[in-house]
Design a protein around this motif. Structure first.
Motif, PDB file in Angstrom:
ATOM      1  N   THR A  46       0.834  -1.202   0.000  1.00 11.18           N
ATOM      2  CA  THR A  46       0.000   0.000   0.000  1.00 11.18           C
ATOM      3  C   THR A  46       0.869   1.252   0.000  1.00 11.18           C
ATOM      4  O   THR A  46       2.052   1.194   0.372  1.00 11.18           O
ATOM      5  N   PRO A  47       0.312   2.396  -0.384  1.00 15.72           N
ATOM      6  CA  PRO A  47       1.085   3.644  -0.337  1.00 15.72           C
ATOM      7  C   PRO A  47       1.629   3.956   1.053  1.00 15.72           C
ATOM      8  O   PRO A  47       2.772   4.422   1.187  1.00 15.72           O
ATOM      9  N   ASN A  48       0.845   3.711   2.097  1.00 16.25           N
ATOM     10  CA  ASN A  48       1.321   4.001   3.455  1.00 16.25           C
ATOM     11  C   ASN A  48       2.506   3.116   3.841  1.00 16.25           C
ATOM     12  O   ASN A  48       3.414   3.561   4.564  1.00 16.25           O
ATOM     13  N   GLN A  49       2.521   1.898   3.371  1.00 13.21           N
ATOM     14  CA  GLN A  49       3.664   1.021   3.645  1.00 13.21           C
ATOM     15  C   GLN A  49       4.921   1.537   2.963  1.00 13.21           C
ATOM     16  O   GLN A  49       6.017   1.473   3.532  1.00 13.21           O
ATOM     17  N   ILE A  50       4.770   2.062   1.759  1.00 13.65           N
ATOM     18  CA  ILE A  50       5.921   2.661   1.082  1.00 13.65           C
ATOM     19  C   ILE A  50       6.395   3.902   1.828  1.00 13.65           C
ATOM     20  O   ILE A  50       7.601   4.160   1.927  1.00 13.65           O
ATOM     21  N   THR A  51       5.450   4.687   2.355  1.00 16.09           N
ATOM     22  CA  THR A  51       5.816   5.858   3.154  1.00 16.09           C
ATOM     23  C   THR A  51       6.658   5.446   4.355  1.00 16.09           C
ATOM     24  O   THR A  51       7.663   6.091   4.676  1.00 16.09           O
ATOM     25  N   TRP A  52       6.247   4.387   5.025  1.00 17.17           N
ATOM     26  CA  TRP A  52       7.040   3.878   6.143  1.00 17.17           C
ATOM     27  C   TRP A  52       8.414   3.404   5.677  1.00 17.17           C
ATOM     28  O   TRP A  52       9.423   3.630   6.355  1.00 17.17           O
TER      29      TRP A  52
END
Length: 335
Positions: A46-52
């Motif tokens: 997910t995009p949030n996982q990439i952000t992390w």
């Protein structure tokens, strides 16, 4: 494996911004966009996982910077660049898959600021520990302050421009209801949508000529039918509001440069927060020249920020003249 992901050319159209920093256009998008397509097709990330992931890589870069030795600096610079690639991928993946969220945008913004702060402090502390020069402590404060200034200034300018547009649109809507006047368009939007016409339209505006904008038929009507219909029921051209008129008149040479950059998706703000970060956290460490590169990057950032503020000042003058013109039209109509 998802089969609804379009070809790479279409992914570029969907995910890449129409205008972006030159560093992103030239050194990040060629890598990030294919990776986004591969990620969307082959994984459930997910995009949030990439952000992390970008944030964790940023912390790893800071750990390398803290050692101070050139080999660690070079490794930290490479890791930071990969962190920035990931940071660009989360937004692209969100646009491609429709998984974007308000919280994700907040998380991305906050992690970016924390990453810059931690990397700035770690980099300058490593150089202070290596050389004993206390000036690096001041540079750490300067890096954090300049990054904060850049984003606060950007947000405030956006709010002011939005407020000016909102007030002008309210005045035009009121006049249109009273007098059935034409629709409204802003010069900056027209130029952004059609970069190939920038030079001609900008020069016309700089010379003080009126520029009209007539939307093309989109309902399948042929040109001849549209012309016949226009003759039968003539419609006024859109009223074009140019809140950068004074700036264009003062700096006509800038217009050609801006048009050239826009055709290559590069924004005219050549040293923004992105280029500042790359100078401090990539170029400086790679060439073991942290202090001089940081000073030069900071100075260039300030120059471009001051230019934006000056452009905003001229834009507020155009805004005042536009509002005054509405008042004058109201008086003439009443008379």
């Amino acid at each position: 494996m998802r089969r609804d992901i379009p070809p790479l050319a279409e992914v570029r159209r969907i995910t890449e911004k129409k205008r972006d920093a030159w560093w992103t256009v030239m050194l990040v998008d060629p890598v990030a966009t294919p990776l986004v397509r591969f990620t969307a097709m082959r994984t459930r990330v997910t995009p949030n996982q990439i952000t992390w992931g970008a944030f964790i890589l940023g912390l790893g870069s800071a750990a390398c910077f803290a050692f101070g030795d050139w080999k660690w600096l070079a490794l930290g610079a490479v890791i930071y660049h990969f962190s920035f690639i990931f940071d660009c991928m989360d937004g692209k993946l969100a646009r491609l898959t429709g998984q974007g969220s308000v919280f994700g945008a907040w998380l991305d913004f906050v992690f970016d600021r924390i990453r810059v702060m931690v990397c700035g402090v770690a980099l300058m502390w490593g150089q202070y520990d290596r050389t004993g020069d206390t000036f690096y402590i001041w540079l750490a404060l300067a890096v954090v302050a300049l990054d904060t200034l850049r984003y606060i200034n950007s947000l405030e300018i956006f709010k002011i421009r939005h407020t000016m547009r909102k007030q002008i649109k309210a005045r035009v809507r009121a006049a249109r209801r009273a007098q059935n006047e034409a629709e409204l368009a802003f010069m900056e939007d027209l130029l952004r949508e059609n970069p190939s016409a920038d030079i001609e339209q900008d020069l016309q505006r700089a010379a003080g000529e009126a520029v009209g904008y007539a939307p093309q038929p989109s309902d399948g009507t042929t040109g001849a039918e549209a012309d016949a219909e226009a003759e039968a029921t003539p419609k006024p051209k859109a009223q074009v509001i140019d809140l950068h008129q004074e700036f264009r008149q003062k700096f006509p040479a800038y217009l050609r440069v801006r048009s050239f950059l826009l055709r290559h998706r590069i924004r005219a703000h050549l040293v923004s927060g992105i280029e500042f970060q790359m100078g401090v956290f990539m170029i400086g460490p790679l060439f073991d020249a942290v202090m001089p590169v940081t000073i030069v990057s900071g100075a260039l950032l300030l120059v471009f920020e001051l230019a934006i503020i000056y452009k905003l000042l001229l834009s507020t003058r155009d805004f005042t003249r536009t509002i005054d013109s509405f008042e004058e039209q109201k008086v003439v109509t009443a008379a």
